[in-house]
Design a protein around this motif. Structure first.
Motif, short mmCIF file in Angstrom:
data_model
loop_
_atom_site.label_atom_id
_atom_site.label_comp_id
_atom_site.label_asym_id
_atom_site.label_seq_id
_atom_site.Cartn_x
_atom_site.Cartn_y
_atom_site.Cartn_z
N GLN A 174 10.40 8.28 1.19
CA GLN A 174 10.92 7.20 2.01
C GLN A 174 12.11 7.68 2.83
OE1 GLN A 174 11.89 3.52 -0.11
NE2 GLN A 174 13.70 3.27 1.16
N GLY A 175 12.11 7.36 4.11
CA GLY A 175 13.21 7.76 4.99
C GLY A 175 12.88 8.94 5.87
N GLU A 176 11.87 9.74 5.47
CA GLU A 176 11.49 10.88 6.31
C GLU A 176 10.82 10.41 7.60
OE1 GLU A 176 10.63 14.40 3.02
OE2 GLU A 176 8.97 13.14 3.69
N GLN A 177 10.09 9.31 7.53
CA GLN A 177 9.48 8.67 8.69
C GLN A 177 9.56 7.17 8.47
OE1 GLN A 177 5.69 10.97 8.07
NE2 GLN A 177 5.70 11.09 10.30
N SER A 178 9.13 6.40 9.45
CA SER A 178 9.09 4.96 9.26
C SER A 178 8.08 4.62 8.17
CB SER A 178 8.69 4.24 10.56
OG SER A 178 7.32 4.46 10.84
N ARG A 179 8.19 3.43 7.60
CA ARG A 179 7.28 3.04 6.53
C ARG A 179 5.83 3.05 7.01
NH1 ARG A 179 7.12 -2.48 2.87
NH2 ARG A 179 6.09 -3.36 4.69
N THR A 180 5.62 2.56 8.21
CA THR A 180 4.26 2.51 8.77
C THR A 180 3.68 3.91 8.89
OG1 THR A 180 4.80 0.51 10.00
CG2 THR A 180 2.87 1.76 10.73
N GLU A 181 4.48 4.87 9.39
CA GLU A 181 4.01 6.24 9.56
C GLU A 181 3.74 6.91 8.21
OE1 GLU A 181 6.22 7.52 13.73
OE2 GLU A 181 7.38 7.41 11.88
N LEU A 182 4.61 6.66 7.23
CA LEU A 182 4.41 7.24 5.90
C LEU A 182 3.12 6.72 5.26
CD1 LEU A 182 7.97 7.23 4.29
CD2 LEU A 182 6.58 9.23 4.79
N LEU A 183 2.88 5.42 5.39
CA LEU A 183 1.67 4.85 4.79
C LEU A 183 0.42 5.38 5.48
CD1 LEU A 183 2.82 1.17 4.22
CD2 LEU A 183 2.29 2.88 2.47
N GLU A 184 0.49 5.56 6.78
CA GLU A 184 -0.65 6.10 7.51
C GLU A 184 -0.95 7.53 7.04
OE1 GLU A 184 -1.89 6.92 12.15
OE2 GLU A 184 -0.44 5.35 11.71
N ARG A 185 0.10 8.33 6.87
CA ARG A 185 -0.08 9.70 6.37
C ARG A 185 -0.63 9.68 4.95
NH1 ARG A 185 4.99 13.27 6.41
NH2 ARG A 185 3.49 14.78 5.56
N PHE A 186 -0.10 8.78 4.12
CA PHE A 186 -0.54 8.68 2.73
C PHE A 186 -2.04 8.39 2.66
CE2 PHE A 186 -1.33 6.41 -1.23
CZ PHE A 186 -0.67 7.21 -2.16
N ARG A 187 -2.50 7.44 3.46
CA ARG A 187 -3.92 7.09 3.45
C ARG A 187 -4.78 8.25 3.94
NH1 ARG A 187 -1.74 2.20 5.87
NH2 ARG A 187 -1.72 0.50 4.34
N LYS A 188 -4.33 8.92 4.99
CA LYS A 188 -5.13 10.00 5.57
C LYS A 188 -5.20 11.22 4.65
CE LYS A 188 -4.65 8.97 10.51
NZ LYS A 188 -4.09 9.42 11.82
N LEU A 189 -4.10 11.54 3.97
CA LEU A 189 -4.08 12.72 3.11
C LEU A 189 -5.00 12.56 1.91
CD1 LEU A 189 -0.26 13.49 3.24
CD2 LEU A 189 -2.08 15.03 4.00
N GLY A 190 -5.01 11.37 1.33
CA GLY A 190 -5.94 11.10 0.24
C GLY A 190 -5.53 11.61 -1.12
N ASN A 191 -4.53 12.51 -1.21
CA ASN A 191 -4.09 13.02 -2.51
C ASN A 191 -2.57 13.16 -2.57
OD1 ASN A 191 -3.77 15.19 -0.77
ND2 ASN A 191 -4.45 16.72 -2.27
N ALA A 192 -1.87 12.37 -1.78
CA ALA A 192 -0.42 12.50 -1.66
C ALA A 192 0.31 11.75 -2.78
CB ALA A 192 0.06 11.99 -0.30
N VAL A 193 1.57 12.12 -2.97
CA VAL A 193 2.48 11.42 -3.88
C VAL A 193 3.64 10.91 -3.03
CG1 VAL A 193 4.01 11.62 -5.86
CG2 VAL A 193 1.85 12.87 -5.82
N LEU A 194 3.84 9.60 -3.01
CA LEU A 194 4.87 9.00 -2.18
C LEU A 194 5.97 8.43 -3.06
CD1 LEU A 194 4.31 6.78 0.95
CD2 LEU A 194 6.05 6.16 -0.73
N LEU A 195 7.19 8.81 -2.77
CA LEU A 195 8.36 8.29 -3.50
C LEU A 195 9.06 7.27 -2.63
CD1 LEU A 195 7.93 11.47 -4.37
CD2 LEU A 195 10.03 11.06 -5.66
#
Length: 660
Positions: free
Chosen positions: A506-527
């Protein structure tokens, strides 16, 4: 008005929604909720409706509201939900029901490009970065072609980009009828459409700031309304407290200084004292913020006054503000922009004087620090009386709905916060098969959460579960400090153990951008911390594990909470059981709700806090969560992910400490 039979036809397995909405499934809970909302609308009543995740509460309130007719205000928790309702849900339902209702989206001023301030920004040309300059050109082109001026529609400029503060207006710096661009104003156009529409979609902040408190331009909106629906209504007590109290920000002083300087350049170049006074206010305000070394924090007024240098810096900022008032008064007649700055400066002087006056009864004064600003707040300890008075004094229906309003089916805490002691309430459970789809895991041998090394223990306990889930995890923390510490520990562990999962913070990008990356990566860990505990919807296999570090009790030294605790205890109550515990339960239910978002989802909710099991109140907490199978055994969790249950792991079997 719709009948039960008509609603049956809408929500049945072969009904209107089934024919019009791909993937629609008939749910008994959804129909029951829709009937309760229909009855409330017909009787101009009040309803507190808790609808578990997957119930389909959006369709359940949209259908009766549209079929009944009249003017409806729908208030959501966030602007993202606003956009989703306006652009996706409402058009779908309106088309399915074939109802000719008109719909409008209304946001706060800061969401719309202001032609006047855009023009001023282009003429000034002084910005902090090259990115601002590039963004300014994009905003300029957008303003020429857009029909709404809504910044959410401009792709390529993030909604939190710094350029927006230069090219949007606020209630304070809007010139109103004196603006040379008055006829082109995007805000006025949005408000006009809202007044004309049958359905108006707002957010809670706008509702309290403009609609309820009757800001000029939308004062007629609420009186003309037949039904008000609050979605994500669990947020209302806190939001209402912000707006029924008073807040002044150093940001307002900086904006005034900036606008006064810009107006001076445009309209009184021969009066050098004005821009000089504006620069003095800017410096004094920034010096006041520097008294606080912390990036963020909240403190009661008495603690702030004891802080070295605060009183002197506060007096200096107040003095430079009063000096600017005098210069603005001497030049105000030369241009509407200068007149506006003068009026704003007088209002700010009055606001700061009021903040230093004796404290009103049942209020608390406190200061909050942000990375670039301070706010000076006067907050009521309860909004119940004023909220109740507004509800009772109106002939309209009020619907309060969310997935998290009760504690184990008890709505007393929520009712008391809003003064709705006699309001009907009901809960509809989620249709999801939690016993099959999910597991609640409370790991053994965890240290107490206030001990050194606790975050290290959380990461250590979570690592094998993250490996078993193959990433696909949210790690939710109750503090930014713990989140950052866990991030460092996790990166080290992933490198050491050769775990190939991308780590997002959280904070590295906007929440919307982080969630989009999280969905696309498919195996990410988001803090994430607070902003990821709610309003986040990740369906499917991208999210299969939610780890929560601690039970989300608000810090007892928070100035507002501390004052409320004292008030309840002094009145003979039990603040922990009556206020702190219910608040923590509702917050935890929000975090837990990130896990299972669809009938096909499957995953583990891991709550690391040993108080969930070790404290007498822990039972009340976990019994308020969805009815997942429960375990304290790591091997059972790993087997759940492997989809090869251990021989003695049966659906619904729970460890002794987690038995009903």
């Amino acid at each position: 008005m719709p009948t039960d039979t008509e609603l049956d036809r809408v929500f049945s397995a072969d009904g209107v929604f089934a024919a019009a909405i791909p993937g629609y499934r008939s749910r008994t809970q959804q129909l029951a909720l829709a009937r309760a909302i229909q009855q409330t609308i017909e009787t101009n009543g009040v309803l507190i409706a808790e609808a578990g995740t997957g119930t389909g509460k959006t369709l359940a309130y949209l259908a009766p509201a549209l079929l009944h007719g009249g003017k409806v205000i729908i208030s959501t928790g966030t602007k993202n939900l606003q956009d989703q309702l306006f652009r996706r849900d409402l058009p779908t339902v309106r088309h399915a029901l074939n109802v000719p209702a008109t719909v409008a989206l209304l946001k706060g001023r800061a969401n719309y490009v202001c032609h006047y301030h855009l023009e001023r920004a282009r003429e000034d040309g002084r910005f902090m970065s090259r990115e601002d300059v590039a963004h300014l050109e994009k905003v300029s082109r957008f303003a020429e072609s857009s029909r709404t001026g809504d910044k959410a529609e401009l792709h390529g400029v993030a909604e939190d980009a710094s350029i927006w503060r230069y090219v949007t207006s606020s209630r304070e710096n809007c010139l109103g009828g004196d603006c040379p661009h008055h006829k082109q104003c995007f805000v006025l156009e949005a408000r006009k459409k809202a007044l004309e529409a049958d359905i108006v979609v707002v957010n809670h902040h706008l509702f309290f700031a403009d609609v309820w408190l009757r800001d000029e331009g939308v004062a007629e909106l609420l009186p003309a309304c037949n039904t008000v629906i609050f979605d994500e209504a669990h947020q209302l007590p806190e939001t209402a407290g912000l707006f029924f109290g008073e807040t002044i920000s150093t940001g307002q002083l900086l904006e005034l200084a900036r606008d006064a300087r810009l107006e001076a350049v445009q309209s009184c170049k021969d009066y050098a004292a004005l821009p000089e006074a504006a620069l003095k206010l800017d410096k004094a305000t920034r010096d006041l913020r520097l008294i606080f070394a912390e990036d963020s924090g909240r403190w009661p007024l008495d603690k702030v006054r004891d802080r070295k240098g605060f009183e002197a810096a506060f007096i200096a900022a107040s003095g430079t503000l009063e000096e600017l008032v005098a210069h603005l008064e001497s030049q105000a007649q030369r241009a509407p922009g200068l007149e506006s700055c003068w009026q704003r400066s007088r209002e700010l002087v009055a606001a700061f004087e009021k903040w230093q006056a004796p404290l009103p009864a049942e209020c608390v004064r406190w200061v909050e620090a942000f990375s670039q600003a301070l706010t000076f707040n006067t907050t009521p300890l309860s909004v119940a009386d004023v909220f109740k008075k507004q509800i009772e004094g109106s002939a309209r229906a009020w619907i309060f709905t969310s997935a998290t309003l009760s504690v184990k089916g008890d709505f007393a805490h929520y009712r008391k916060q809003l003064g709705l002691l006699d309001a009907p309430s009901a809960s509809w459970e989620s249709p999801f098969d939690y016993d099959r789809q999910a597991m609640l895991y409370s790991p053994l041998n965890m240290p107490e959460p206030n001990t050194p090394g606790y975050t290290q223990a959380v990461v250590k306990a979570a690592l094998p579960v993250i490996a078993a889930s193959q990433g696909r995890a949210f790690l939710l923390f109750t503090s930014l400090r713990a989140m950052r510490e866990a991030h460092s520990l996790l990166l080290e562990a992933f490198e050491r153990d050769s775990l190939p999962y991308p780590v997002l913070l959280q904070g590295e990008q906007s929440r919307t951008e982080l969630l989009e990356r999280f969905r696309k990566l498919g195996n990410a860990v988001l803090l994430g911390s607070q902003s990821f505990w709610e309003g986040v919807d990740v369906k499917g296999e991208a999210l299969s594990l939610v780890v929560i570090d601690k039970l989300p009790f608000a810090p007892p030294d928070d100035p507002v909470l501390s004052a409320r605790i004292n008030q309840i205890n002094e009145a003979g109550g039990n603040a922990f059981m009556e206020y702190q515990l219910p608040h923590a339960v509702i917050t935890l239910k929000q975090g837990a709700g990130r896990l299972i978002r669809d009938e096909a989802d499957r995953g583990v909710l891991m709550i690391c806090d040993p108080r969930l099991i070790g404290k007498p109140y822990g039972r009340r907490i976990w019994q308020s969560l969805p009815p997942m199978r429960r375990s304290r055994v790591e091997a059972e969790v790993l087997a759940f992910f492997a989809a090869e249950p251990l021989a003695d792991l049966q659906a619904g079997r729970a460890s002794p400490e987690l038995q009903e």
